[in-house]
Motif scaffolding. Structure first.
Motif, short mmCIF file in Angstrom:
data_model
loop_
_atom_site.label_atom_id
_atom_site.label_comp_id
_atom_site.label_asym_id
_atom_site.label_seq_id
_atom_site.Cartn_x
_atom_site.Cartn_y
_atom_site.Cartn_z
N HIS A 268 0.81 -1.21 0.00
CA HIS A 268 0.00 0.00 0.00
C HIS A 268 0.85 1.28 0.00
CE1 HIS A 268 -3.31 2.64 0.60
NE2 HIS A 268 -2.75 3.14 1.67
N LYS A 271 3.26 1.32 -3.12
CA LYS A 271 2.58 1.01 -4.40
C LYS A 271 3.37 0.01 -5.21
CE LYS A 271 -0.30 4.24 -3.21
NZ LYS A 271 -1.31 3.77 -2.24
N TRP A 316 -3.72 -11.65 1.26
CA TRP A 316 -4.93 -10.81 1.34
C TRP A 316 -6.15 -11.56 1.86
CZ3 TRP A 316 -3.92 -5.93 1.43
CH2 TRP A 316 -2.76 -5.47 0.78
N ASN A 319 -7.68 -9.77 4.88
CA ASN A 319 -8.33 -8.49 4.62
C ASN A 319 -8.10 -7.48 5.74
OD1 ASN A 319 -10.11 -6.67 3.46
ND2 ASN A 319 -11.93 -7.94 3.76
N LEU A 321 -6.00 -4.77 6.10
CA LEU A 321 -5.49 -3.41 5.87
C LEU A 321 -6.62 -2.40 5.78
CD1 LEU A 321 -2.95 -1.75 5.18
CD2 LEU A 321 -3.34 -2.34 2.80
N ASP A 322 -7.20 -2.04 6.90
CA ASP A 322 -8.32 -1.13 6.82
C ASP A 322 -8.07 0.23 7.45
OD1 ASP A 322 -10.04 -2.31 5.12
OD2 ASP A 322 -11.17 -3.37 6.64
N PHE B 45 2.51 5.99 -8.60
CA PHE B 45 3.62 6.46 -7.76
C PHE B 45 3.53 7.98 -7.51
CE2 PHE B 45 6.07 2.85 -9.93
CZ PHE B 45 5.83 1.96 -8.91
N GLY B 49 -0.72 8.84 -4.37
CA GLY B 49 -1.00 7.57 -5.03
C GLY B 49 -1.93 7.61 -6.23
N LYS B 90 -3.26 20.86 2.30
CA LYS B 90 -2.15 20.76 3.26
C LYS B 90 -0.92 21.51 2.76
CE LYS B 90 0.78 17.40 5.65
NZ LYS B 90 1.11 15.99 5.84
N PRO B 106 -12.14 2.35 3.46
CA PRO B 106 -11.65 2.93 4.72
C PRO B 106 -10.23 3.49 4.60
CG PRO B 106 -12.67 0.80 5.11
CD PRO B 106 -12.63 0.98 3.63
N ILE B 107 -9.42 2.84 3.76
CA ILE B 107 -8.03 3.29 3.68
C ILE B 107 -7.95 4.65 2.98
CG2 ILE B 107 -7.32 2.21 1.48
CD1 ILE B 107 -4.91 1.14 3.17
N GLN B 110 -9.04 7.18 5.62
CA GLN B 110 -7.94 7.38 6.57
C GLN B 110 -6.85 8.26 5.97
OE1 GLN B 110 -8.04 5.80 9.58
NE2 GLN B 110 -6.09 6.58 10.33
N TYR B 115 -3.99 13.55 5.55
CA TYR B 115 -3.46 14.77 4.94
C TYR B 115 -4.07 16.03 5.55
CZ TYR B 115 -1.40 11.67 1.44
OH TYR B 115 -0.68 10.68 0.83
N GLY B 305 -2.90 3.87 -7.54
CA GLY B 305 -2.54 2.63 -6.87
C GLY B 305 -3.11 2.53 -5.46
N ASN B 306 -4.22 3.20 -5.22
CA ASN B 306 -4.86 3.13 -3.91
C ASN B 306 -5.92 2.04 -3.90
OD1 ASN B 306 -3.31 5.22 -2.79
ND2 ASN B 306 -4.64 6.78 -3.68
N VAL B 307 -5.57 0.89 -3.36
CA VAL B 307 -6.43 -0.29 -3.43
C VAL B 307 -6.76 -0.73 -2.00
CG1 VAL B 307 -6.62 -2.66 -4.28
CG2 VAL B 307 -5.27 -0.98 -5.57
N ALA B 309 -7.92 -3.18 1.08
CA ALA B 309 -7.61 -4.58 1.37
C ALA B 309 -8.72 -5.50 0.86
CB ALA B 309 -7.42 -4.77 2.88
#
Lengths: 329, 329
Positions: A268, A271, A316, A319, A321-322, B45, B49, B90, B106-107, B110, B115, B305-307, B309
């Motif tokens: 994460h 990347k 994964w 699950n 990574l929240d 990158f 992300g 920011k 959620p990620i 977060q 930021y 690349g923000n995926v 979980a």
């Protein structure tokens, strides 16, 4: 033992054949770890996806330089060393046979064949080793995964490039399988940053280097230990890599649970596709940082990014990574 | 419509605030696709992300340049645009409120809070839109995700940087959500490589731009369509992005099954974390290549690349990636 200056020579020798991979960092990670700097040498972006090309390529280039170009190459490996040798053979025009234990991930087998090598699968790692010795007896040049001096020098170029780019660091972390990477890393830091500490990290279930260090005698598994860090399933370190391992500053271990946690987070934050064998270094970094009273500048060598689909599934499955955890304490 | 030369101005305006991300390619992929060249602009990158920082940053920098620095910023977004605005606020020191639908991963929530933004969650995207308009009525500067000219210009800088690095290409692929990225991409290629074709790719279950193009009238979903490509769950394109979409060379669609397939393969071949919304472009590339009789040089914009979980779990649940497929025919 090798001399540190030989790492510089190795770096010059291979630089037209391997990538000088980038160094990444994550400002979020630095913040969550309490304001230290963590730099990652991204050898997952290396040709064939891992640092192993460095040692294999360096070994064969050195032979060619000495007028001993191999007529054929043989190697045994459960993965990245196989691809490193196969790619080396392809680039330098040398027929290559790779002998792999059958538990090797199918995607690594496919990639090894894709680079042109003849691949033979055996039941166990020990059978692979003995078959490769038969090939060597018939004239093939055997490139072992970690015990050759020229392999150690090649592997050390990853750290050498990193220190050239970063300047001084306070500590360096690499995984330990057979010990080639950490041995070369030790030499590189002796040349460019002797004050830096060097730490190895092993899977808790495959902690043979740690046991060897504690007893003073090389510990050898009877069969490949089970761990998600498949690059560290070696049976033992070699007598010469053990000599370098005795000089490093310590070995941390990581449970598979912790390794999966860090694989998720590096995926994460960076990347990037990172092998569990590389991601487990973070468990060592966090344990080390908890003992530090001053700000640290850390180098972590990300050794590869060749991950089987079944391993991704395991990573994964739960699950987790929240939310970003607080990992500073 | 905007003028193509404005993309160059946008690129100069934002270049000290965003990364000029690298361009990757995979020799294995090129080979398996029959010898074409496929280049990937790796905006996964990018800072935070994803490419979305480009449009948000450009919009606010333009306001500051015109003496209209916002006293506060508001935006609604299910993800990357939120992080783009939060990061912009920011860096430029402007208080920022982000309104997000509660299905947002959620990620991403977060990270947006990380930021520094004030985050408010609402049940639906439409509620998020209307609440953000209330904030705007009270004086906040509303940055919409894709319809503002300055957002379109910012998004186009990803393609502009790519063409500066690659020279001429034959075709360019981006995903379509609200249409900001493809609109800016169209302008960039008109400036630097007018002969290049531009194709959009949408999830098969969220093909509103394709429907709009076919009927000539903007098609709008009643609620966010379900797809693993969460960056393309927009209800409709905007009137101005629709004008650019009418000028591109076509829209391909990708089923979630095909998108998962390509997410797995790009993860492996590029060693990078790639959003399904970006990876689905490969389905369009392969369909396009099947119609080509000459070697093509393709640019694919990897938008993020923000995926989450839970999305990783879906991607790897079926464990498909075991051998490299023949995808040339």
């Amino acid at each position: 033992m090798l001399e540190p200056k030989q790492i510089k020579e190795a770096s010059i020798r291979i630089k037209n054949f391997v990538k000088n991979t980038p160094i990444f960092h994550s400002s979020l990670l630095d913040e969550f770890l309490g304001g230290h700097e963590i730099h990652f040498k991204m050898d997952n972006f290396q040709k064939m996806g891992a640092f192993k090309i460095r040692g294999a390529m360096h070994t064969v280039l050195r032979l060619i330089e000495n007028g001993k170009k191999p007529t054929s190459i043989v190697a045994y490996s459960s993965g990245n060393h196989a691809q490193g040798c196969s790619y080396t053979g392809k680039v330098l025009g040398i027929p290559t046979t790779i002998i792999m234990p059958s538990f090797t991930s199918p995607i690594k087998v496919q990639a090894t064949r894709g680079y042109g090598a003849n691949v033979i699968l055996t039941e166990t790692r020990m059978e692979a080793e003995s078959l490769s010795e038969e090939y060597a007896a018939k004239g093939a040049t055997l490139i072992t995964p970690y015990s050759l001096d020229d392999v150690i020098l090649g592997q050390g170029t990853a750290c050498y490039e990193s220190l050239e780019a970063l300047g001084e660091v306070s500590a360096i972390f690499t995984s330990i399988g057979g010990g080639g990477l950490i041995s070369g890393t030790y030499l590189a830091k002796e040349l460019l940053c002797p004050s830096a500490k060097v730490f190895g990290v092993e899977p808790a279930a495959a902690d043979d280097a740690k046991r060897s260090l504690e007893s003073g005698v090389i510990f050898k598994w009877e069969s490949s230990p089970e761990t998600i860090s498949d690059g560290a399933r070696t049976l033992c370190v070699s007598p010469n890599t053990f000599e370098y391992i005795k000089k490093i500053d310590g070995i941390y271990t990581s449970t598979d649970e912790a390794t999966i946690y860090w694989t998720q987070w590096l995926t994460h934050l960076l990347k990037a596709t990172v092998e569990p064998t590389s991601a487990m270094c973070m468990q060592g970094v966090v344990e080390y940082l908890r003992s530090c009273t001053t700000k640290q500048k850390i180098l972590v060598v990300i050794s590869g990014g060749n991950v089987a689909a079944s391993t991704h599934s395991k990573i994964w499955a739960n699950n987790q990574l929240d939310v970003i955890p607080s990992i500073a304490t």
